[in-house]
Scaffold this motif. Structure first.
Motif, mmCIF file in Angstrom:
data_model
loop_
_atom_site.group_PDB
_atom_site.id
_atom_site.type_symbol
_atom_site.label_atom_id
_atom_site.label_comp_id
_atom_site.label_asym_id
_atom_site.label_seq_id
_atom_site.Cartn_x
_atom_site.Cartn_y
_atom_site.Cartn_z
ATOM 1 N N ALA A 15 -9.109 -3.379 5.919
ATOM 2 C CA ALA A 15 -9.519 -2.183 6.653
ATOM 3 C C ALA A 15 -10.321 -2.573 7.890
ATOM 4 O O ALA A 15 -11.066 -3.557 7.878
ATOM 5 N N VAL A 95 -5.609 -0.029 6.777
ATOM 6 C CA VAL A 95 -6.425 1.173 6.955
ATOM 7 C C VAL A 95 -7.285 0.978 8.193
ATOM 8 O O VAL A 95 -7.966 -0.039 8.318
ATOM 9 N N GLN A 145 0.595 1.675 8.051
ATOM 10 C CA GLN A 145 -0.844 1.804 8.287
ATOM 11 C C GLN A 145 -1.281 3.261 8.180
ATOM 12 O O GLN A 145 -0.517 4.172 8.475
ATOM 13 N N ILE A 220 -7.672 8.945 2.511
ATOM 14 C CA ILE A 220 -6.942 7.743 2.941
ATOM 15 C C ILE A 220 -6.127 7.184 1.776
ATOM 16 O O ILE A 220 -4.947 6.842 1.931
ATOM 17 N N LEU A 224 -1.999 6.552 1.721
ATOM 18 C CA LEU A 224 -1.466 5.189 1.820
ATOM 19 C C LEU A 224 -0.056 5.132 1.267
ATOM 20 O O LEU A 224 0.187 5.607 0.154
#
Ligand code: CTP
Ligand code: CA
Length: 229
Positions: A15, A95, A145, A220, A224
């Motif tokens: 990340a 991320v 991403q 998030i 993903l």
């Protein structure tokens, strides 16, 4: 990595987070900057690390630091340094959260000695645009991403936030409203609305920046792409 036998949701993921203000020098003793403390972005870096991610935090000038020692912090001063620090980590990160309050303009000429007061009553500074880190790097993103940006506004918040979502190729935009009490610069609390790619809004109640960070990280994780997909 496992906690109580359960795999952390971001284990094995890299990340990248940007946070804090930037400072754009005028001369050796002066700069242009803004009120960002970096609190929200640092909280996100910590929450991503707690979820198992390998986190790089590109952090503008602030006295604050990530609480989690596993967060790798690159300290930068100017927008250009923040761009360079982010660029090297962007492609390899699954991320990316760009929470920094990057200066949009910088003095075109930086004096190498302290500027002296002149005889006149006014001074005009010439400014030039900095590179938009999120827009530039976002244009190179892949669908492997997850890319999150922020939008801080004082007016027409929703319209501007959705414009940034579209134009910067984001999966999620976190809209901050400066009008809310207990939200914004240097507060420990924040009031945000999350907009996903479809423009669906999720308005969060006023809560601590740590809790807001956790909500963003949860979104998030949901967005993903599945491993190997
Ligand atoms: N951003 C960036 N690099 C810049 C300017 C902004 O990476 N040079 C990122 C911020 O970190 C944020 C998003 O872009 O995630 C939106 O920033 P914001 O200042 O709200 O929007 P701008 O696109 O700069 O437009 P404006 O300031 O005119 O509203
Ligand atoms: Ca801006």
């Amino acid at each position: 990595q496992a906690v109580n036998g359960a795999t952390l949701p971001l284990a094995g993921k890299k990340a990248l987070v940007t946070a804090g203000p930037t400072q754009e020098p005028l001369d050796p003793v002066r700069y242009i900057s803004n009120h960002s403390s970096g609190k929200m972005g640092i909280a996100i870096a910590d929450a991503l690390a707690a979820a198992g991610a390998d986190v790089t935090l590109v952090l503008g000038p602030t006295g604050l630091s990530a609480a989690n020692p596993a967060v790798k912090t690159i300290r930068v001063v100017t927008a250009e340094e923040m761009f360079n620090g982010s660029e090297v980590h962007f492609a390899q990160s699954e991320v990316i959260v760009m929470a920094a309050a990057v200066a949009d303009y910088r003095p075109k000429h930086v004096a190498d000695i302290k500027m002296k007061k002149g005889e006149g009553d006014a001074l005009t500074l010439e400014l030039e645009k900095t590179k938009d880190i999120l827009r530039t790097l976002g244009a190179t993103r892949t669908d492997k991403q997850v890319l999150v940006g922020f939008s801080l506004e004082t007016n027409n918040e929703k319209e501007y936030a959705l414009k940034k979502l579209r134009e910067k190729h984001l999966d999620l935009v976190v809209m901050n409203s400066l009008n809310d009490k207990g939200a914004g610069f240097n507060h420990d609390t924040n009031k945000v609305t999350l907009f996903n790619k479809n423009g669906d809004a999720r308005e969060l109640p006023l809560k601590s920046k740590l809790e807001v960070a956790q909500d963003i990280v949860n979104s998030i994780v949901e967005m993903l792409p599945a491993n190997g997909a």
